[in-house]
Design an enzyme around this catalytic site. Structure first.
Site, PDB file in Angstrom:
ATOM      1  N   ARG A 219       0.796  -1.010   0.145  1.00 16.65           N
ATOM      2  CA  ARG A 219       0.026   0.118   0.131  1.00 16.65           C
ATOM      3  C   ARG A 219       0.842   1.162  -0.099  1.00 16.65           C
ATOM      4  O   ARG A 219       0.442   2.199  -0.505  1.00 16.65           O
ATOM      5  CB  ARG A 219      -0.799   0.066   1.228  1.00 16.65           C
ATOM      6  CG  ARG A 219      -2.055  -1.064   1.024  1.00 16.65           C
ATOM      7  CD  ARG A 219      -2.984  -0.955   2.197  1.00 16.65           C
ATOM      8  NE  ARG A 219      -2.634  -1.506   3.420  1.00 16.65           N
ATOM      9  CZ  ARG A 219      -3.097  -2.642   3.893  1.00 16.65           C
ATOM     10  NH1 ARG A 219      -4.019  -3.256   3.363  1.00 16.65           N
ATOM     11  NH2 ARG A 219      -2.838  -3.193   5.065  1.00 16.65           N
ATOM     12  N   PHE A 235     -11.997  -5.520  -5.420  1.00 19.74           N
ATOM     13  CA  PHE A 235     -11.730  -6.271  -4.226  1.00 19.74           C
ATOM     14  C   PHE A 235     -11.249  -5.389  -3.013  1.00 19.74           C
ATOM     15  O   PHE A 235     -10.593  -5.807  -2.244  1.00 19.74           O
ATOM     16  CB  PHE A 235     -10.874  -7.557  -4.318  1.00 19.74           C
ATOM     17  CG  PHE A 235     -11.232  -8.240  -5.638  1.00 19.74           C
ATOM     18  CD1 PHE A 235     -12.261  -9.314  -5.550  1.00 19.74           C
ATOM     19  CD2 PHE A 235     -10.587  -7.977  -6.878  1.00 19.74           C
ATOM     20  CE1 PHE A 235     -12.405  -9.656  -6.787  1.00 19.74           C
ATOM     21  CE2 PHE A 235     -10.740  -8.757  -7.960  1.00 19.74           C
ATOM     22  CZ  PHE A 235     -11.731  -9.712  -8.096  1.00 19.74           C
ATOM     23  N   CYS A 352      -2.944 -14.520  -3.275  1.00 19.61           N
ATOM     24  CA  CYS A 352      -2.815 -14.441  -2.077  1.00 19.61           C
ATOM     25  C   CYS A 352      -2.918 -16.328  -1.846  1.00 19.61           C
ATOM     26  O   CYS A 352      -3.104 -16.682  -0.511  1.00 19.61           O
ATOM     27  CB  CYS A 352      -3.702 -13.726  -1.286  1.00 19.61           C
ATOM     28  SG  CYS A 352      -5.256 -14.122  -0.976  1.00 19.61           S
TER      29      CYS A 352
END
Length: 408
Positions: A219, A235, A352
């Site tokens: 991020r 998402f 992931c």
């Protein structure tokens, strides 16, 4: 304790410190003479011995292909202060990483095999630790774990246990799977700080432990690219990437998640950090529907072309049988994003899924790019942060992989 005896040569992986013993490696089980059952019970601590009978490890017994999750090597018993030792070591590592500071009180304290505690996850949100057990063995030790946490981290007011979705279902599990192990429930929302930004953490009803701690550094990288761009966060869940993009000076930010509750959290997080912002829009919508249709039709949406897109979907493959379908999903999703993004745009794309390794994922994205026919360059190859360490003897712990792409 009962003793699990391995077949000849099957001890080699244990001697190389791999923390799993597979059921196919077991020759026999020697029950303690005073043991009341006919076989080991789910979650109990057992010894692991080589084919000669020499004990080489101890660990949690469980039903399934992974029969033992090893807690300690080269010993016949766990020390009395075992939980305190391991959790203290993990805490020391997080302090050395510089994660404990005034502008950051959100991090992962225990990352399973990466912290030599297979089957255990602990995330810290300000003064609350959220504990997840992925094995019955860890579930049975939940109170000792809570006691060690509060002794080592005196700032903790609460230890919340959230394992109803993570415990295996192959054997009955006694005791509460969810609830406060220490502390007093409150209706006041928890606001935790990550790199100077505040996020509301909903460990009661949110996904995982309440927040995706593993994307913290990614991020922060996105923030560097956001200035002046029209950002689409697919998402989005609680909107972590969206809030960082706003701080980075994004021209506009659009957050999309299929969950209306997630969108409520996104809006709360944006309002908390940027109460006067007028450039953020949030939509409860299916990702594929949005990319295919609603990207052109959403009400109040003035920007029709995005030049920074984030794709951070949930795990498409939770086991190896799901790999083919998962790869098709990644190809389809990335192809649509590459098709929609503005020339000169930046795509942050992630997987992931532990069953999908980084080469599989990269090939899926390559195939998507070739299908659309646009030129693409890789700017960054991303992974999980240091508070999600990978045990070098357990490469399976490397689950998060990502690419930052420049689309011509």
């Amino acid at each position: 304790m009962n003793t699990v005896v391995l077949k000849p040569h099957k001890e080699e992986s244990v001697l190389r410190f791999h923390p799993w013993v597979f059921s196919g490696a077991i020759a026999k089980i020697i029950l303690d003479k005073n043991y009341p059952h006919s076989q080991p019970q789910e979650g109990e601590v057992v010894k692991v011995a080589d084919s000669t009978g020499k004990v080489i490890a101890v660990g949690h017994w469980q039903i399934g292909s992974i029969a033992v999750r090893i807690l300690a090597f080269g010993t016949e018993a766990l020390p009395a202060d075992f939980w305190h030792q391991r959790i203290a070591a993990a805490w020391q590592l997080r302090q050395s990483l510089g994660l404990v500071r005034p502008d950051n009180n959100t991090f992962r304290l225990i990352h399973g095999e990466g912290d030599f505690l297979p089957g255990l996850v602990v995330d810290i949100y300000a003064d609350t630790a959220v504990v997840q057990a992925h094995s019955v063995g860890m579930h049975l030790h939940r109170h000792e774990i809570a006691q060690a946490l509060t002794a080592i981290l005196p700032q903790l007011k609460n230890v919340y246990y959230k394992s109803d979705d993570t415990l295996p279902f192959k054997a009955p599990v006694t005791g509460d799977k969810t609830g406060y192990l220490t502390g007093v429930p409150t209706d006041e929302p928890c606001w935790a700080t990550e790199n100077g930004l505040q996020f509301r953490i909903d460990w009661l009803q949110g996904q995982k432990t309440g927040f995706f701690v593993d994307q913290r550094e990614n991020r922060a990288l996105l923030e560097r690219y956001a200035n002046g761009r029209n950002v689409l966060n697919m998402f989005c869940y609680t909107g972590g990437f969206s809030v960082y993009a706003l701080r980075g000076g994004a021209k506009s930010v659009t957050s999309v998640d299929v969950s209306a509750k997630a969108i409520d959290l996104v809006n709360a997080n944006v309002a908390r950090n940027f109460p006067d912002s007028t450039v953020h829009h949030a939509h409860a919508a299916d990702a594929f529907d949005f990319l295919n249709e609603k990207i052109e039709k959403c009400e109040n949406e003035k920007i029709k072309t995005y030049d920074l897109i984030i794709l951070d979907p949930p795990a498409f493959a939770k086991h190896r049988d799901a790999i083919p379908n998962a790869l098709r999903g990644y190809r389809r999703l990335n192809a649509k994003a590459i098709e929609k993004i503005k020339p000169g745009g930046i795509l942050f794309t992630f997987s992931c899924s532990q069953a999908i390794d980084k080469e599989m994922f990269r090939l899926a994205v390559f195939t998507a790019a070739a299908q659309v026919g646009r030129k693409i360059r890789i700017l960054h190859q991303l992974h999980q942060p240091a508070d999600h360490p990978v045990n070098i003897y357990h490469p399976e712990g490397e689950y998060l992989k990502g690419l930052v792409l420049y689309v011509e």
